[in-house]
Design a protein around this motif. Structure first.
Motif, mmCIF file in Angstrom:
data_model
loop_
_atom_site.group_PDB
_atom_site.id
_atom_site.type_symbol
_atom_site.label_atom_id
_atom_site.label_comp_id
_atom_site.label_asym_id
_atom_site.label_seq_id
_atom_site.Cartn_x
_atom_site.Cartn_y
_atom_site.Cartn_z
ATOM 1 N N SER A 245 5.404 -4.084 12.857
ATOM 2 C CA SER A 245 6.115 -4.996 11.966
ATOM 3 C C SER A 245 6.833 -4.230 10.855
ATOM 4 N N PRO A 246 8.054 -4.631 10.524
ATOM 5 C CA PRO A 246 8.761 -4.002 9.403
ATOM 6 C C PRO A 246 8.097 -4.381 8.088
ATOM 7 N N TYR A 247 8.291 -3.541 7.078
ATOM 8 C CA TYR A 247 7.704 -3.856 5.779
ATOM 9 C C TYR A 247 8.587 -3.342 4.653
ATOM 10 N N GLU A 248 8.358 -3.932 3.486
ATOM 11 C CA GLU A 248 9.113 -3.586 2.280
ATOM 12 C C GLU A 248 8.160 -3.030 1.227
ATOM 13 N N VAL A 249 8.600 -2.005 0.523
ATOM 14 C CA VAL A 249 7.836 -1.425 -0.582
ATOM 15 C C VAL A 249 8.673 -1.610 -1.849
ATOM 16 N N TYR A 250 8.084 -2.266 -2.848
ATOM 17 C CA TYR A 250 8.809 -2.588 -4.076
ATOM 18 C C TYR A 250 8.533 -1.523 -5.135
ATOM 19 N N ARG A 251 9.527 -0.679 -5.357
ATOM 20 C CA ARG A 251 9.355 0.425 -6.305
ATOM 21 C C ARG A 251 9.495 -0.023 -7.755
ATOM 22 N N THR A 252 10.123 -1.174 -7.969
ATOM 23 C CA THR A 252 10.235 -1.712 -9.329
ATOM 24 C C THR A 252 9.667 -3.118 -9.364
ATOM 25 N N ASP A 253 9.070 -3.485 -10.472
ATOM 26 C CA ASP A 253 8.510 -4.818 -10.676
ATOM 27 C C ASP A 253 9.645 -5.773 -11.047
ATOM 28 N N PRO A 254 9.902 -6.816 -10.220
ATOM 29 C CA PRO A 254 11.013 -7.728 -10.532
ATOM 30 C C PRO A 254 10.875 -8.427 -11.875
ATOM 31 N N THR A 255 9.641 -8.604 -12.359
ATOM 32 C CA THR A 255 9.449 -9.274 -13.652
ATOM 33 C C THR A 255 9.875 -8.383 -14.816
ATOM 34 N N HIS A 256 10.023 -7.071 -14.563
ATOM 35 C CA HIS A 256 10.421 -6.140 -15.616
ATOM 36 C C HIS A 256 11.873 -5.690 -15.460
ATOM 37 N N ALA A 257 12.539 -6.181 -14.418
ATOM 38 C CA ALA A 257 13.933 -5.798 -14.198
ATOM 39 C C ALA A 257 14.850 -6.630 -15.090
ATOM 40 N N HIS A 258 15.771 -5.974 -15.772
ATOM 41 C CA HIS A 258 16.698 -6.671 -16.659
ATOM 42 C C HIS A 258 17.863 -7.278 -15.892
ATOM 43 N N SER A 259 18.135 -6.743 -14.697
ATOM 44 C CA SER A 259 19.211 -7.257 -13.859
ATOM 45 C C SER A 259 18.916 -6.857 -12.417
ATOM 46 N N PRO A 260 19.568 -7.479 -11.436
ATOM 47 C CA PRO A 260 19.328 -7.121 -10.028
ATOM 48 C C PRO A 260 19.565 -5.640 -9.738
ATOM 49 N N GLU A 261 20.479 -5.000 -10.483
ATOM 50 C CA GLU A 261 20.775 -3.591 -10.253
ATOM 51 C C GLU A 261 19.574 -2.688 -10.525
ATOM 52 N N ASP A 262 18.593 -3.199 -11.290
ATOM 53 C CA ASP A 262 17.406 -2.407 -11.613
ATOM 54 C C ASP A 262 16.371 -2.412 -10.486
ATOM 55 N N LEU A 263 16.539 -3.288 -9.517
ATOM 56 C CA LEU A 263 15.559 -3.419 -8.446
ATOM 57 C C LEU A 263 15.719 -2.305 -7.410
ATOM 58 N N VAL A 264 14.599 -1.702 -7.019
ATOM 59 C CA VAL A 264 14.605 -0.677 -5.975
ATOM 60 C C VAL A 264 13.592 -1.076 -4.906
ATOM 61 N N THR A 265 14.078 -1.278 -3.679
ATOM 62 C CA THR A 265 13.232 -1.723 -2.576
ATOM 63 C C THR A 265 13.432 -0.808 -1.372
ATOM 64 N N GLU A 266 12.333 -0.320 -0.815
ATOM 65 C CA GLU A 266 12.391 0.496 0.398
ATOM 66 C C GLU A 266 12.011 -0.371 1.590
ATOM 67 N N VAL A 267 12.787 -0.266 2.666
ATOM 68 C CA VAL A 267 12.508 -1.023 3.887
ATOM 69 C C VAL A 267 12.176 -0.036 4.999
ATOM 70 N N TYR A 268 11.067 -0.278 5.714
ATOM 71 C CA TYR A 268 10.592 0.622 6.763
ATOM 72 C C TYR A 268 10.536 -0.111 8.102
ATOM 73 N N PHE A 269 11.069 0.519 9.144
ATOM 74 C CA PHE A 269 10.962 0.046 10.516
ATOM 75 C C PHE A 269 10.140 1.071 11.301
ATOM 76 N N PRO A 270 8.877 0.786 11.635
ATOM 77 C CA PRO A 270 8.090 1.719 12.463
ATOM 78 C C PRO A 270 8.713 1.810 13.861
ATOM 79 N N ILE A 271 8.958 3.048 14.328
ATOM 80 C CA ILE A 271 9.680 3.226 15.591
ATOM 81 C C ILE A 271 9.094 4.366 16.412
ATOM 82 N N GLN A 272 9.562 4.467 17.660
ATOM 83 C CA GLN A 272 9.298 5.633 18.489
ATOM 84 C C GLN A 272 10.502 5.846 19.391
ATOM 85 N N LYS A 273 10.670 7.110 19.830
ATOM 86 C CA LYS A 273 11.798 7.455 20.686
ATOM 87 C C LYS A 273 11.595 6.844 22.068
#
Length: 275
Positions: A245-273
């Motif tokens: 299953s894909p997952y997201e890691v939230y590097r910034t807390d949305p409640t502390h972000a002053h604007s959407p530009e402050d948000l940093v989100t990593e998205v991971y797709f587990p894969i194999q060749k």
């Protein structure tokens, strides 16, 4: 005393609405003539109606307004303040979303003026091949519909942080959301909320390290759909297949972000060749 018509005119609320408010116990006429059924309101009720209208302007539901009126009558100022504060945060989130939409709209218009595609941003999404490490996560897994997501994130992550504090666990990472449903279903999606911790205790599991396609989004969550599409395109072009299953890691807390530009989100797709 004021007739229902005069009360309606002053407060700019229809008589039909006033009768409905009476039915649900929101505001009741001070007097009803037993002979002709005419309804009359006192001068003091003008303030109550103004208060109701004020709360409606803040987009509170009638049920919420009824509960707030009880707080006000019981002089529960702290609870009333907390309720208004929460509503302010909800409205602020909507404003951020609208500002982000306006920014995207302006960007699309500029691209069109320059004879560029409105989807230019899609080609600018970067994808990396990474090897993740196994981590221990404290988790809660829920079936959430699309309307529950915003409240769900706050509710379940808050609950997990409370468990960490209560059990004196070591926080070892930022919040993660794992999406287990094989397809999107507005009525309910299998969603796992998780926070990395240092100790394997009851309520934890191992999130296995594996090969992943990763993309980092700096900006509004509304762009996540484009990131997912880019990752899926990259996986197929590079000869890989999805494993988990894909997952997201939230590097910034949305409640502390002053604007959407402050948000940093990593998205991971587990894969194999593909062999």
């Amino acid at each position: 005393m004021l007739s229902i018509g005069e009360f309606s005119k002053i407060c700019r609320v229809s008589t039909k609405t006033l009768r409905y408010y009476d039915e649900i116990g929101l505001i009741t006429p001070d007097e009803i003539n037993a002979e002709n059924g005419y309804r009359y309101y006192s001068i003091n009720q003008l303030k109550r109606m103004l208060f109701i209208n004020r709360l409606k302007s803040y987009h509170f539901s009638l049920d919420e307004i009824k509960a707030i009126l009880e707080l006000e009558e019981n002089h529960a100022e702290d609870q009333l303040y907390s309720t208004l504060h929460h509503k302010r945060e909800q409205i602020q989130e909507k404003l951020y979303a609208l500002e982000d939409t306006l920014m995207q709209l302006r960007s699309d218009m500029v691209n069109l003026q320059q004879s560029k595609s409105m989807l230019t941003f899609f080609d600018e999404i970067d994808v990396q091949l990474v090897e993740t490490e196994s981590i221990t996560i404290l988790y809660q897994r829920q079936l959430l519909n699309s309307d529950d997501y915003a409240a769900g994130y706050e509710k379940y992550f808050s609950s997990l942080y409370e468990q960490i504090a209560t059990n004196k666990l070591t926080l070892s990472g930022t919040p993660i959301t794992i999406y287990h449903s094989p397809e999107f279903n507005p009525s309910g999606n299998d969603t796992e909320f998780a926070i990395p911790v240092g100790e394997p205790v009851q309520g934890t599991r191992e999130l296995t390290g594996e090969l992943c396609a990763k993309s980092t989004l700096k900006g509004s969550y509304s762009m996540l759909t484009a990131v997912y599409a880019k990752l899926r395109e990259w996986v197929e072009k590079e000869g890989y297949e999805l494993m988990n299953s894909p997952y997201e890691v939230y590097r910034t807390d949305p409640t502390h972000a002053h604007s959407p530009e402050d948000l940093v989100t990593e998205v991971y797709f587990p894969i194999q060749k593909i062999q």
